[in-house]
Scaffold this motif. Structure first.
Motif, PDB file in Angstrom:
ATOM      1  N   GLY A 132      53.545  48.713  37.295  1.00 24.79           N
ATOM      2  CA  GLY A 132      53.577  49.145  38.691  1.00 24.79           C
ATOM      3  C   GLY A 132      53.097  50.571  38.857  1.00 24.79           C
ATOM      4  N   LYS A 133      53.522  51.462  37.966  1.00 23.21           N
ATOM      5  CA  LYS A 133      53.088  52.862  38.024  1.00 23.21           C
ATOM      6  C   LYS A 133      51.579  52.978  37.825  1.00 23.21           C
ATOM      7  CE  LYS A 133      57.053  55.215  38.338  1.00 23.21           C
ATOM      8  NZ  LYS A 133      57.333  56.236  39.384  1.00 23.21           N
ATOM      9  N   ASP A 143      58.399  40.972  34.615  1.00 27.50           N
ATOM     10  CA  ASP A 143      58.093  42.331  35.076  1.00 27.50           C
ATOM     11  C   ASP A 143      59.308  43.064  35.627  1.00 27.50           C
ATOM     12  OD1 ASP A 143      58.378  40.824  37.371  1.00 27.50           O
ATOM     13  OD2 ASP A 143      56.641  41.691  38.398  1.00 27.50           O
ATOM     14  N   ASP A 144      60.503  42.614  35.222  1.00 24.91           N
ATOM     15  CA  ASP A 144      61.725  43.246  35.704  1.00 24.91           C
ATOM     16  C   ASP A 144      62.264  44.296  34.737  1.00 24.91           C
ATOM     17  OD1 ASP A 144      62.260  41.295  33.806  1.00 24.91           O
ATOM     18  OD2 ASP A 144      64.219  40.800  34.630  1.00 24.91           O
ATOM     19  N   PRO A 185      61.123  47.589  31.605  1.00 19.84           N
ATOM     20  CA  PRO A 185      60.326  48.813  31.511  1.00 19.84           C
ATOM     21  C   PRO A 185      58.823  48.569  31.528  1.00 19.84           C
ATOM     22  CG  PRO A 185      61.824  48.605  29.620  1.00 19.84           C
ATOM     23  CD  PRO A 185      62.098  47.456  30.522  1.00 19.84           C
ATOM     24  N   GLY A 223      57.208  46.089  33.029  1.00 20.34           N
ATOM     25  CA  GLY A 223      56.830  45.783  34.405  1.00 20.34           C
ATOM     26  C   GLY A 223      56.777  47.024  35.272  1.00 20.34           C
ATOM     27  N   LYS A 224      57.737  47.926  35.073  1.00 24.06           N
ATOM     28  CA  LYS A 224      57.735  49.170  35.842  1.00 24.06           C
ATOM     29  C   LYS A 224      56.525  50.029  35.480  1.00 24.06           C
ATOM     30  CE  LYS A 224      62.757  49.278  36.435  1.00 24.06           C
ATOM     31  NZ  LYS A 224      64.026  49.950  36.099  1.00 24.06           N
TER      32      LYS A 224
END
Length: 279
Positions: A205-206, A196-197, A199, A201-202
């Motif tokens: 998170g969003k 999740d490090d 795009p 993963g981001k």
């Protein structure tokens, strides 16, 4: 329709495809254009939003290498991988269901005698896996090949930690006897986060989504004359069963993991596989 307009966007784009193109490609691309344009019109996508999308896809490609495929991860978290798998593995009621292969399968792993231990690096939560392989009529399947793999108790596969875990740790291949039975020793798997490090993963998170997969043991069960099954058995009671980041859980694949009293092995898990004859 030579010129592009908002109302006729689909027809204009699809009209450019040559009739000499592969028929299946024509079908797939025409549908893709139709649905993609419908999406853009439905949400009235802004230029700024489209720029963000292009940047996201660019970064997704840039993070890919021989060890990491971020586009497959994107397909997984959007449920596309599971949908393609479901469409291509429809089976009669009673046959063991498929789920996604995942990114950590390895070819050429050791083949063991039944009962062997696949854990090379030790394990505290030791577990005995056992069951049978039968056809839909309940007849045992002799010679079924059972390819298994799992994460470590720290939540990593051996290929993720080549400098920490021995090669082929928690991996092995077994073959059923005339009674269709299989059994082997391993560890009780644990839940773990997908990478999740990047795009993807981001994006999770969003969206307020977590990156975790529920604990599971991977199986590929194959035998001559039968459709192969690529699947997992999931640890009953895992807190991520109903929120698997890649939507891989099916109710029929949830397996009990039962404590063993006064034994060297601490857990056992029984799961029977039912194969569908190839047509």
């Amino acid at each position: 329709m030579a010129y592009f307009t908002e109302d006729a966007s689909v027809e204009t784009v699809n009209a450019r495809v040559s009739e000499s193109a592969d028929p299946r490609l024509q079908t797939v691309m025409a549908s893709l254009v139709r649905h993609l344009h419908a999406f853009v019109k439905d949400v009235e996508l802004t230029q700024a939003e489209w720029d963000i999308a292009i940047d996201f896809l660019t970064k997704t490609g840039q993070i890919c290498d021989e060890n990491r495929q971020e586009f497959i991860l994107l397909s997984d978290v959007l449920g596309v991988s599971m949908l393609v798998d479901a469409i291509n593995n429809r089976r009669p009621t009673g046959a063991t269901e498929n789920t996604v292969l995942g990114p950590f399968h390895v070819d050429g792993v050791p083949e063991y005698e039944l009962g062997a231990n696949i854990t090379q690096a030790g394990g505290r939560e030791t577990c005995r896996f056992y069951g049978t392989v039968t056809d839909l009529d309940g007849n045992p399947v002799e010679g079924a090949r059972i390819d298994v793999w799992s994460d470590s108790e720290d939540g990593f596969y051996d290929v993720q930690q080549p400098d920490i875990q021995p090669r082929n740790n928690n991996r092995g291949v077994f073959t059923t006897r005339p009674d269709g039975r299989y059994w082997f020793e391993g560890i009780k798997p644990v839940s773990y986060p997908i990478p999740d490090d990047g795009p993807v993963g981001k994006m999770l998170g969003k969206l307020g989504r977590h990156p975790y997969r529920p604990a599971h043991m991977h199986f590929i069960v194959s035998a001559e004359g039968f459709d192969p099954v690529t699947t997992h058995t999931f640890v009953a009671g895992d807190k991520y069963l109903t929120s698997d980041a890649v939507f891989g859980v099916k109710e029929s694949l949830i397996a009990e993991f039962t404590p063993i009293e006064n034994g060297e092995t601490l857990w056992e898990s029984n799961y029977d596989f039912v194969l569908h004859r190839a047509t």
